[in-house]
Enzyme design. Sequence first.
Site, short mmCIF file in Angstrom:
data_model
loop_
_atom_site.label_atom_id
_atom_site.label_comp_id
_atom_site.label_asym_id
_atom_site.label_seq_id
_atom_site.Cartn_x
_atom_site.Cartn_y
_atom_site.Cartn_z
N ASP A 1 76.95 103.45 66.11
CA ASP A 1 75.94 103.13 65.12
C ASP A 1 75.10 101.99 65.71
OD1 ASP A 1 74.48 103.14 62.77
OD2 ASP A 1 76.22 102.98 61.47
N HIS B 1 75.65 97.08 57.49
CA HIS B 1 74.42 96.50 58.00
C HIS B 1 74.44 94.97 57.87
CE1 HIS B 1 73.15 100.66 57.23
NE2 HIS B 1 72.26 100.47 58.18
#
Length: 614
Positions: A334, A261
């Site tokens: 993702d 992330h």
Amino acid sequence: MPDSSTGSTGSTARPSRRTVLAATAGVTTALAAGPAVHAATGPSAPDDRRLRALISRMTLEEKVGQLFVMRVYGHSATDPDQADIDANLKEIGVRTAAELLTRYRVGGIIYFAWAHNTRAPHQIADLSNGIQKASLGLERGLPVLISTDQEHGIVARVGEPATLFPGAMALGAGGSRADARTVGRIAGRELRALGIRQNYSPVADVNVNPANPVIGVRSFGSDPHAVAGLAAAEVKGYESSRVASTAKHFPGHGDTVDDSHAKLPYIHHTREQWERLDAPPFRAAIAAGIDSIMTAHIVVPALDDSEDPATLSRPILTGILREELGYDGVVVTDSLGMEGVRTKYGDDRVPVLALKAGVDQLLNPPSLDVAWNAVLDAVRGGELTESRLDESILRVLRLKAKLGLFHDPYVSHAGVDRTVGTPAHLAAADRIAERTTTLLVNEGGLLPLSPRSRPRLLVVGADPASPSGTTGPPTGVLAGALTELGFTATALSTGTAPSSATVAKAVAAARDADAVVVGTYNVTASSGQKTLVEQLLATGTPVVAVAIRNPYDVAHLPGVAAYVASYSWTDVELRAAARVIAGEADPRGTLPVPVQRADDPAAVLYPVGHGLRY
């Protein structure tokens, strides 16, 4: 009765059959001719010939839209709160989900709690119906594939009153493939009742690195064979409920010290190590009939020496996943808003490179306008061919057909009430949680505690935010559950980094208690939690610790006489831990990962399979 299919009010969520047929007229006409392929689990599904005919009628702009799965703020497809309208205008340039579909013709929408999509079951069903109605009302409108991350444990977007199960590492501790299949079956039924047909679960990563900051308890464990069996079982459960499951994060995110992330992680497994450690769960998921596979924003030089993230790597996604593993289902990225995929290339290049690598669905780009136009321009400029888009759209439409979205895309309040959070489902979650709770230490037979001999309990510890719409905070849930079991339990939140004043307050309260239960959360050698526990031990009051996330905490607190691992701080796991502490349930879980010594990480303190009994 008013039609509530696009809002959160009213009592009729399901449009009439006539409304459905009218809304889907363009689709059903295109699919009318020719034999149907019948799915084993549902109504007739259109064959490729008719799906290709449908694709041939799309404009280029509609084709590009079908490749995207996008977030949108609001509880309603047409009438969200003003704050959500403002957020949509700022991030997407539209006011509502209906406007998003009109402008970009996206093929999928992903739900998040923080986007206010998942407030309550009837509201979620109404939002789903509103999205389908808005999309099918467009010229050549198609049903939308609605998705979410409902891993259970620490990652879930739909909270109570839906059934929330133990997470993957807890299921790994239970070791039951039957339980994993039950989780997929029940969770799938509840998601489908809400209009959510694609779930980004199970996590197929093998967590071989205790320092992994992004996977950890989201993984079934560190044994590739065990992870493979549990992942495949959960896939079968979802399949039986006609919800698409998603194995993630290919080619395997289990051995990293970086969070994708925030940055681009590297995994330095050799090809042989990848085959032995990372590949087995994905092979098993494919063999089990997995509907979609999510990519990882990680670099694996042994698989692609270009150092592109796997999401953008043709050698990994086409060479290995498609050609070597023989997978021809949907490949979804993702989130494209994560820094891991944005580090090397700009937001305009990422979606184009992902499609060139072999991706079918582009998930949640930071700017849909930038990403959508980049793909459009790449086709117009010849970098991507329209036939390449058609390949991915065909896979997406096949999945929509398999899931029954062409047959009937709508859900009803009655279906929600029959399915979501039923007593039978909640009881199944409690039973499974009891089978996962792991007793790591029990010196002198401190556990189980008895309300007759130790009636007054102090419950202290970390109170991280509720991970999945459960009641929380953990100290309160534990204290409440122990009180229901006959104790007088008082909760005192001390947090993940207790100050000296907080520690002193807890120590003073401990002197008046017959025992202390402390919830620990990712303890380190220098953690204030370690200081708290050591000072509680110094009072002489018996201390029982519960690792409410990673089981590795026990290595840093050798003085604790009794240690339980719950693998998450959701209500279902904390209630199970309370029953184990009170002796109302026997601890049956065993470690699915090894716990290394804190003073010598090369040495194993507790091996895989460790777990005590009463």
